[in-house]
Design a protein around this motif. Structure first.
Motif, PDB file in Angstrom:
ATOM      1  N   CYS A   8       0.866  -1.176   0.000  1.00 49.16           N
ATOM      2  CA  CYS A   8       0.000   0.000   0.000  1.00 49.16           C
ATOM      3  C   CYS A   8       0.901   1.223   0.000  1.00 49.16           C
ATOM      4  O   CYS A   8       1.923   1.247   0.674  1.00 49.16           O
ATOM      5  CB  CYS A   8      -0.878  -0.023   1.255  1.00 49.16           C
ATOM      6  SG  CYS A   8      -2.239   1.110   1.202  1.00 49.16           S
ATOM      7  N   ARG A   9       0.519   2.243  -0.753  1.00 49.99           N
ATOM      8  CA  ARG A   9       1.330   3.455  -0.799  1.00 49.99           C
ATOM      9  C   ARG A   9       0.450   4.668  -0.578  1.00 49.99           C
ATOM     10  O   ARG A   9      -0.746   4.660  -0.883  1.00 49.99           O
ATOM     11  CB  ARG A   9       2.069   3.562  -2.114  1.00 49.99           C
ATOM     12  CG  ARG A   9       1.152   3.607  -3.301  1.00 49.99           C
ATOM     13  CD  ARG A   9       1.920   3.503  -4.592  1.00 49.99           C
ATOM     14  NE  ARG A   9       0.949   3.314  -5.662  1.00 49.99           N
ATOM     15  CZ  ARG A   9       1.128   3.666  -6.893  1.00 49.99           C
ATOM     16  NH1 ARG A   9       2.261   4.221  -7.247  1.00 49.99           N
ATOM     17  NH2 ARG A   9       0.204   3.464  -7.790  1.00 49.99           N
ATOM     18  N   ALA A  10       1.039   5.697  -0.062  1.00 48.29           N
ATOM     19  CA  ALA A  10       0.315   6.938   0.184  1.00 48.29           C
ATOM     20  C   ALA A  10       0.035   7.642  -1.142  1.00 48.29           C
ATOM     21  O   ALA A  10       0.859   7.616  -2.052  1.00 48.29           O
ATOM     22  CB  ALA A  10       1.110   7.844   1.104  1.00 48.29           C
ATOM     23  N   ILE A  11      -1.145   8.262  -1.219  1.00 46.82           N
ATOM     24  CA  ILE A  11      -1.490   9.060  -2.397  1.00 46.82           C
ATOM     25  C   ILE A  11      -1.387  10.549  -2.097  1.00 46.82           C
ATOM     26  O   ILE A  11      -1.558  11.381  -2.972  1.00 46.82           O
ATOM     27  CB  ILE A  11      -2.905   8.734  -2.904  1.00 46.82           C
ATOM     28  CG1 ILE A  11      -3.955   9.040  -1.829  1.00 46.82           C
ATOM     29  CG2 ILE A  11      -2.989   7.279  -3.354  1.00 46.82           C
ATOM     30  CD1 ILE A  11      -5.296   9.406  -2.378  1.00 46.82           C
ATOM     31  N   GLY A  12      -1.119  10.859  -0.840  1.00 40.50           N
ATOM     32  CA  GLY A  12      -1.010  12.249  -0.429  1.00 40.50           C
ATOM     33  C   GLY A  12      -0.727  12.343   1.058  1.00 40.50           C
ATOM     34  O   GLY A  12      -0.472  11.332   1.721  1.00 40.50           O
ATOM     35  N   ILE A  13      -0.802  13.559   1.554  1.00 44.71           N
ATOM     36  CA  ILE A  13      -0.488  13.829   2.954  1.00 44.71           C
ATOM     37  C   ILE A  13      -1.436  14.912   3.476  1.00 44.71           C
ATOM     38  O   ILE A  13      -1.881  15.761   2.718  1.00 44.71           O
ATOM     39  CB  ILE A  13       0.993  14.262   3.097  1.00 44.71           C
ATOM     40  CG1 ILE A  13       1.428  14.246   4.542  1.00 44.71           C
ATOM     41  CG2 ILE A  13       1.245  15.592   2.429  1.00 44.71           C
ATOM     42  CD1 ILE A  13       2.948  14.316   4.692  1.00 44.71           C
ATOM     43  N   VAL A  14      -1.737  14.843   4.751  1.00 48.15           N
ATOM     44  CA  VAL A  14      -2.619  15.821   5.389  1.00 48.15           C
ATOM     45  C   VAL A  14      -1.785  16.896   6.062  1.00 48.15           C
ATOM     46  O   VAL A  14      -0.748  16.605   6.668  1.00 48.15           O
ATOM     47  CB  VAL A  14      -3.523  15.137   6.446  1.00 48.15           C
ATOM     48  CG1 VAL A  14      -4.241  16.150   7.304  1.00 48.15           C
ATOM     49  CG2 VAL A  14      -4.524  14.245   5.769  1.00 48.15           C
ATOM     50  N   ARG A  15      -2.248  18.116   5.955  1.00 45.93           N
ATOM     51  CA  ARG A  15      -1.646  19.243   6.685  1.00 45.93           C
ATOM     52  C   ARG A  15      -2.701  19.771   7.653  1.00 45.93           C
ATOM     53  O   ARG A  15      -3.810  20.138   7.236  1.00 45.93           O
ATOM     54  CB  ARG A  15      -1.204  20.349   5.727  1.00 45.93           C
ATOM     55  CG  ARG A  15      -0.072  19.922   4.835  1.00 45.93           C
ATOM     56  CD  ARG A  15       1.166  19.653   5.653  1.00 45.93           C
ATOM     57  NE  ARG A  15       2.221  19.105   4.826  1.00 45.93           N
ATOM     58  CZ  ARG A  15       3.203  18.362   5.304  1.00 45.93           C
ATOM     59  NH1 ARG A  15       3.273  18.085   6.588  1.00 45.93           N
ATOM     60  NH2 ARG A  15       4.133  17.904   4.500  1.00 45.93           N
ATOM     61  N   THR A  16      -2.373  19.739   8.940  1.00 53.61           N
ATOM     62  CA  THR A  16      -3.274  20.221   9.989  1.00 53.61           C
ATOM     63  C   THR A  16      -2.451  20.972  11.024  1.00 53.61           C
ATOM     64  O   THR A  16      -1.219  20.872  11.035  1.00 53.61           O
ATOM     65  CB  THR A  16      -4.012  19.060  10.703  1.00 53.61           C
ATOM     66  OG1 THR A  16      -3.104  18.394  11.600  1.00 53.61           O
ATOM     67  CG2 THR A  16      -4.604  18.072   9.712  1.00 53.61           C
ATOM     68  N   PRO A  17      -3.114  21.669  11.936  1.00 53.29           N
ATOM     69  CA  PRO A  17      -2.376  22.331  13.008  1.00 53.29           C
ATOM     70  C   PRO A  17      -2.028  21.384  14.156  1.00 53.29           C
ATOM     71  O   PRO A  17      -1.407  21.805  15.126  1.00 53.29           O
ATOM     72  CB  PRO A  17      -3.347  23.419  13.476  1.00 53.29           C
ATOM     73  CG  PRO A  17      -4.691  22.902  13.126  1.00 53.29           C
ATOM     74  CD  PRO A  17      -4.511  22.071  11.883  1.00 53.29           C
ATOM     75  N   PHE A  18      -2.372  20.112  14.048  1.00 54.54           N
ATOM     76  CA  PHE A  18      -2.197  19.175  15.164  1.00 54.54           C
ATOM     77  C   PHE A  18      -0.885  18.411  15.068  1.00 54.54           C
ATOM     78  O   PHE A  18      -0.629  17.726  14.086  1.00 54.54           O
ATOM     79  CB  PHE A  18      -3.363  18.193  15.224  1.00 54.54           C
ATOM     80  CG  PHE A  18      -4.701  18.855  15.323  1.00 54.54           C
ATOM     81  CD1 PHE A  18      -5.013  19.662  16.406  1.00 54.54           C
ATOM     82  CD2 PHE A  18      -5.647  18.684  14.324  1.00 54.54           C
ATOM     83  CE1 PHE A  18      -6.252  20.279  16.503  1.00 54.54           C
ATOM     84  CE2 PHE A  18      -6.886  19.289  14.417  1.00 54.54           C
ATOM     85  CZ  PHE A  18      -7.189  20.094  15.509  1.00 54.54           C
ATOM     86  N   THR A  19      -0.063  18.529  16.116  1.00 57.06           N
ATOM     87  CA  THR A  19       1.196  17.785  16.172  1.00 57.06           C
ATOM     88  C   THR A  19       1.270  16.888  17.401  1.00 57.06           C
ATOM     89  O   THR A  19       2.110  16.001  17.459  1.00 57.06           O
ATOM     90  CB  THR A  19       2.399  18.749  16.186  1.00 57.06           C
ATOM     91  OG1 THR A  19       2.267  19.637  17.296  1.00 57.06           O
ATOM     92  CG2 THR A  19       2.472  19.548  14.882  1.00 57.06           C
ATOM     93  N   ASP A  20       0.400  17.108  18.366  1.00 55.81           N
ATOM     94  CA  ASP A  20       0.381  16.342  19.611  1.00 55.81           C
ATOM     95  C   ASP A  20      -0.857  15.460  19.612  1.00 55.81           C
ATOM     96  O   ASP A  20      -1.979  15.966  19.597  1.00 55.81           O
ATOM     97  CB  ASP A  20       0.351  17.306  20.799  1.00 55.81           C
ATOM     98  CG  ASP A  20       0.287  16.610  22.145  1.00 55.81           C
ATOM     99  OD1 ASP A  20       0.300  15.358  22.188  1.00 55.81           O
ATOM    100  OD2 ASP A  20       0.216  17.329  23.155  1.00 55.81           O
ATOM    101  N   PRO A  21      -0.694  14.131  19.644  1.00 55.64           N
ATOM    102  CA  PRO A  21      -1.865  13.255  19.640  1.00 55.64           C
ATOM    103  C   PRO A  21      -2.853  13.551  20.772  1.00 55.64           C
ATOM    104  O   PRO A  21      -4.054  13.420  20.589  1.00 55.64           O
ATOM    105  CB  PRO A  21      -1.265  11.852  19.796  1.00 55.64           C
ATOM    106  CG  PRO A  21       0.122  11.974  19.273  1.00 55.64           C
ATOM    107  CD  PRO A  21       0.561  13.374  19.621  1.00 55.64           C
ATOM    108  N   ALA A  22      -2.354  13.976  21.914  1.00 60.69           N
ATOM    109  CA  ALA A  22      -3.227  14.265  23.051  1.00 60.69           C
ATOM    110  C   ALA A  22      -4.025  15.551  22.852  1.00 60.69           C
ATOM    111  O   ALA A  22      -4.991  15.793  23.569  1.00 60.69           O
ATOM    112  CB  ALA A  22      -2.409  14.344  24.341  1.00 60.69           C
TER     113      ALA A  22
END
Length: 163
Positions: A8-22
């Motif tokens: 399986c390969r990525a078709i793209g990537i998400v950009r969000t303001p979230f860097t901390d899972p919590a």
């Protein structure tokens, strides 16, 4: 390991303001934050005819999951562990997740989305249009997930706002 493996390969990537899972919403249905899906150039033509759909199903890899478990406690109200397939926990075989997001716009190979609940840099494996006639099942049962559990997730997810 039992089972057949499939590449399986990525078709793209998400950009969000979230860097901390919590500090990330738990479910997209209750999130309000905007983000983008950057589709890789070789998959850009796959976005043709996507305009007109209000929502998308994002299928992605929990790239920062700690590992693969067969049972986990839910993130909210998780006093008791459940079989991993009875949860949406990220520590699962194959570490796959789904989110339904609102499509706010398309600019070339970039999708603007609302209601994002993913960490920045999450790899997108597939995008499908949300079609209410196919994807909404009236009268579906929620198993162990009570209305109180849903309300806790809703409050938790809606509390993450980025200005």
């Amino acid at each position: 390991m039992n089972g057949t493996e499939y590449p399986c390969r990525a078709i793209g990537i998400v950009r969000t303001p979230f860097t901390d899972p919590a500090a990330t919403p738990i479910q997209a249905a209750f999130a309000t934050v905007r983000g983008t899906v950057e589709v890789y150039p070789e998959f850009r033509d796959g976005l043709a005819a996507l305009t007109g759909f209000s929502h998308l199903i994002l299928i992605y890899r929990f790239h920062r999951a700690a590992g693969e478990e067969i049972a986990e406690r839910p993130l909210i109200d998780g006093a008791k562990a459940h079989g991993i397939f009875a949860t949406r926990h990220f520590n699962r075989p194959n570490m796959l997740g789904i989110s339904v997001v609102r499509l706010a716009g398309i600019d070339g190979a970039t999708l603007a989305v609302e209601g994002i609940d993913l960490l920045d840099g999450t790899p997108i494996l597939d995008i499908k249009p949300y079609i209410p006639a196919f994807d909404c099942i009236p009268g579906a049962a929620s198993g162990w997930v009570t209305p109180q559990h849903v309300e806790q997730i809703k409050k938790q997810s809606a509390s993450f706002r980025v200005d």
